[in-house]
Scaffold this motif. Sequence first.
Motif, mmCIF file in Angstrom:
data_model
loop_
_atom_site.group_PDB
_atom_site.id
_atom_site.type_symbol
_atom_site.label_atom_id
_atom_site.label_comp_id
_atom_site.label_asym_id
_atom_site.label_seq_id
_atom_site.Cartn_x
_atom_site.Cartn_y
_atom_site.Cartn_z
ATOM 1 N N VAL A 116 1.063 -1.057 0.299
ATOM 2 C CA VAL A 116 -0.111 -0.006 0.191
ATOM 3 C C VAL A 116 0.439 1.119 0.146
ATOM 4 C CG1 VAL A 116 -1.613 1.581 1.053
ATOM 5 C CG2 VAL A 116 -1.144 -1.013 1.204
ATOM 6 N N SER A 117 1.131 2.389 -0.785
ATOM 7 C CA SER A 117 1.431 3.405 -1.188
ATOM 8 C C SER A 117 1.137 4.087 -0.521
ATOM 9 C CB SER A 117 2.091 3.278 -2.116
ATOM 10 O OG SER A 117 2.893 2.196 -2.870
ATOM 11 N N THR A 118 1.307 5.243 -0.116
ATOM 12 C CA THR A 118 0.824 6.510 0.240
ATOM 13 C C THR A 118 1.252 7.482 -0.484
ATOM 14 O OG1 THR A 118 0.019 5.569 2.984
ATOM 15 C CG2 THR A 118 0.321 8.510 2.008
ATOM 16 N N LEU A 119 0.504 8.403 -1.577
ATOM 17 C CA LEU A 119 0.997 9.088 -1.814
ATOM 18 C C LEU A 119 1.004 10.295 -2.135
ATOM 19 C CD1 LEU A 119 -0.292 8.415 -6.076
ATOM 20 C CD2 LEU A 119 1.063 6.964 -4.549
ATOM 21 N N HIS A 120 2.675 10.955 -1.303
ATOM 22 C CA HIS A 120 2.937 12.433 -0.857
ATOM 23 C C HIS A 120 3.703 13.374 -1.511
ATOM 24 C CE1 HIS A 120 3.040 10.535 3.395
ATOM 25 N NE2 HIS A 120 3.592 8.975 2.786
ATOM 26 N N GLY A 121 3.632 12.637 -2.496
ATOM 27 C CA GLY A 121 3.799 14.069 -3.579
ATOM 28 C C GLY A 121 2.974 14.114 -4.419
ATOM 29 N N ILE A 122 3.355 15.267 -5.732
ATOM 30 C CA ILE A 122 2.122 15.451 -6.646
ATOM 31 C C ILE A 122 2.783 14.963 -7.447
ATOM 32 C CG2 ILE A 122 3.229 18.320 -6.037
ATOM 33 C CD1 ILE A 122 4.908 18.553 -8.228
ATOM 34 N N TRP A 123 1.351 14.569 -8.774
ATOM 35 C CA TRP A 123 1.372 13.856 -10.024
ATOM 36 C C TRP A 123 2.941 14.241 -10.312
ATOM 37 C CZ3 TRP A 123 0.662 15.057 -15.577
ATOM 38 C CH2 TRP A 123 1.008 14.011 -16.161
ATOM 39 N N ILE A 124 3.202 13.771 -11.536
ATOM 40 C CA ILE A 124 4.108 13.955 -12.563
ATOM 41 C C ILE A 124 3.571 12.656 -13.713
ATOM 42 C CG2 ILE A 124 5.201 14.796 -11.402
ATOM 43 C CD1 ILE A 124 7.811 12.890 -11.364
ATOM 44 N N PRO A 125 4.006 12.227 -15.304
ATOM 45 C CA PRO A 125 3.706 11.898 -15.731
ATOM 46 C C PRO A 125 3.907 10.255 -15.289
ATOM 47 C CG PRO A 125 3.321 13.637 -16.728
ATOM 48 C CD PRO A 125 4.404 13.905 -16.084
ATOM 49 N N GLU A 126 5.351 10.038 -14.867
ATOM 50 C CA GLU A 126 6.096 9.213 -14.789
ATOM 51 C C GLU A 126 5.280 8.317 -13.750
ATOM 52 O OE1 GLU A 126 8.502 12.131 -16.711
ATOM 53 O OE2 GLU A 126 7.554 11.708 -15.133
ATOM 54 N N SER A 142 -4.110 7.570 -1.371
ATOM 55 C CA SER A 142 -3.971 9.231 -1.246
ATOM 56 C C SER A 142 -4.965 9.574 -0.392
ATOM 57 C CB SER A 142 -5.338 9.717 -2.832
ATOM 58 O OG SER A 142 -6.844 9.585 -2.603
ATOM 59 N N ILE A 143 -3.883 11.443 0.018
ATOM 60 C CA ILE A 143 -3.667 11.925 1.195
ATOM 61 C C ILE A 143 -4.800 13.352 1.132
ATOM 62 C CG2 ILE A 143 -1.437 11.409 1.975
ATOM 63 C CD1 ILE A 143 -0.378 14.082 0.531
ATOM 64 N N SER A 144 -5.360 12.914 -0.520
ATOM 65 C CA SER A 144 -6.798 14.529 -0.673
ATOM 66 C C SER A 144 -7.020 13.785 -1.639
ATOM 67 C CB SER A 144 -6.027 15.375 -0.832
ATOM 68 O OG SER A 144 -5.120 15.832 -1.578
ATOM 69 N N ASP A 145 -8.507 13.884 -2.094
ATOM 70 C CA ASP A 145 -9.567 14.262 -3.236
ATOM 71 C C ASP A 145 -8.860 15.056 -4.105
ATOM 72 O OD1 ASP A 145 -11.035 12.347 -1.641
ATOM 73 O OD2 ASP A 145 -12.711 13.518 -1.197
ATOM 74 N N ARG A 146 -8.696 15.925 -3.629
ATOM 75 C CA ARG A 146 -7.866 16.213 -5.101
ATOM 76 C C ARG A 146 -6.586 16.258 -5.401
ATOM 77 N NH1 ARG A 146 -8.943 20.211 -9.372
ATOM 78 N NH2 ARG A 146 -6.993 21.467 -9.243
ATOM 79 N N GLN A 147 -5.778 15.527 -4.941
ATOM 80 C CA GLN A 147 -4.802 14.350 -5.036
ATOM 81 C C GLN A 147 -4.725 13.789 -6.617
ATOM 82 O OE1 GLN A 147 -3.067 11.822 -2.097
ATOM 83 N NE2 GLN A 147 -0.317 12.546 -3.036
ATOM 84 N N ARG A 148 -6.088 13.173 -5.495
ATOM 85 C CA ARG A 148 -6.677 11.470 -6.399
ATOM 86 C C ARG A 148 -6.606 11.856 -7.582
ATOM 87 N NH1 ARG A 148 -9.963 7.147 -3.338
ATOM 88 N NH2 ARG A 148 -10.013 5.565 -4.672
ATOM 89 N N SER A 149 -7.260 13.106 -7.708
ATOM 90 C CA SER A 149 -8.054 13.453 -9.098
ATOM 91 C C SER A 149 -7.160 13.297 -10.154
ATOM 92 C CB SER A 149 -9.181 14.437 -8.869
ATOM 93 O OG SER A 149 -8.257 15.849 -9.163
ATOM 94 N N PHE A 150 -5.962 13.626 -10.117
ATOM 95 C CA PHE A 150 -5.505 13.709 -10.862
ATOM 96 C C PHE A 150 -4.585 12.445 -11.892
ATOM 97 C CE2 PHE A 150 -4.666 17.587 -9.247
ATOM 98 C CZ PHE A 150 -4.240 18.685 -9.872
ATOM 99 N N TYR A 151 -5.178 10.961 -11.133
ATOM 100 C CA TYR A 151 -4.211 9.725 -11.443
ATOM 101 C C TYR A 151 -5.801 9.239 -11.820
ATOM 102 C CZ TYR A 151 -0.328 10.686 -8.619
ATOM 103 O OH TYR A 151 0.759 11.061 -7.723
#
Length: 350
Positions: A116-126, A142-151
């Motif tokens: 289970v990977s907690t995503l602490h950073g911002i979205w990048i294509p790679e 995801s640590i916010s719904d906004r962060q999750r929305s990019f993926y």
Amino acid sequence: PTRRSSDLIGVISHILESIPPHGYGGMERVVDDITNGLVDRGHDVTLFATGDSNTKAELVAPIKQSYFEHPEGRVEILLARHMLEVAKRADEFDIWSNHISHFPVSLAPVLHAPIVSTLHGIWIPERQDLYEHSPDNAYFVSISDRQRSFYKNVNFAKTIYHGTHLETLHEGPGEGGYLAWIGRFIDVKGPVEAIDLANAAGIPVKLAAPLRPAPEPDGPYFDANIKPKLSKTVEYIGAVNDEEKSIFLGNAKALISPLKWEEPFGLVAIEAMACGTPVLTTRSGAMPEIVEHGVTGFIAESPAELAGYIPQIESLDRHEIRRRTTERFSIDRMVDEYEALFVDLADKKK
């Protein structure tokens, strides 16, 4: 969730900073809280971190000192050595909790348990490409719904907001007569805008942050953009520890955070609110999920628009700000959510 001492959990942290961090380090504080919280709940936890870490879990530390404290050698090779230790113990755990985002995900095919990977950073294509093509045992938090929305097409298990230490962050009177800024000295965190807004409002501002030497030094930005603006009313106070942070934030009229990027969460915002201190910020990243406009702070469309909200700070109830933060952002709530997720995924594996 059912709490079982037989749940074997491997927690993977970075080598850049110790657990807990010696100074500024939001992700590392979250890792410390999750790790110790799981141990307190009776789980058998192993933490893969640097040797200068201090944890209730079993510590595995092939890298003896954090890279921020001792920036010696090539960080990517040191990190590979760190990952080698994880791979050696691939079949020993019921669940893996990963906090380095992409590196351990590449080990998912050889791990014998869900990771289970907690995503602490911002979205990048790679990262998008890596996560999208991860195997079925790779899950993401995801640590916010906004962060999750990019993926897109990523196997998200849950959004879990961070928590903060309500027992060490005390409600303060806000009578220090200054605005507070805490963060890293980089443009997107808005330290220059914070200074300019405070100056325009005729209110002193105090800036708190360490000057990290590596891997990307903070000194050049500070020297070029912050140092020339320091004055009797613009003060740089250096890094603050937990006790100092409570006093610093509790005495501030408000935390001013003119963000100019997609902040994935924003720990400093909930730390300020835990002290009863309102947050002045922009509609960037997770801020609208964290700050309740007109209740725990004010959210502007741009840094410049924050100027209009500074005179309204006094209208907010500091007791209510503290109460709402206690309800929404406790450490126990955060650990409960991670535990429930880990137990559920471990059960599916068994």
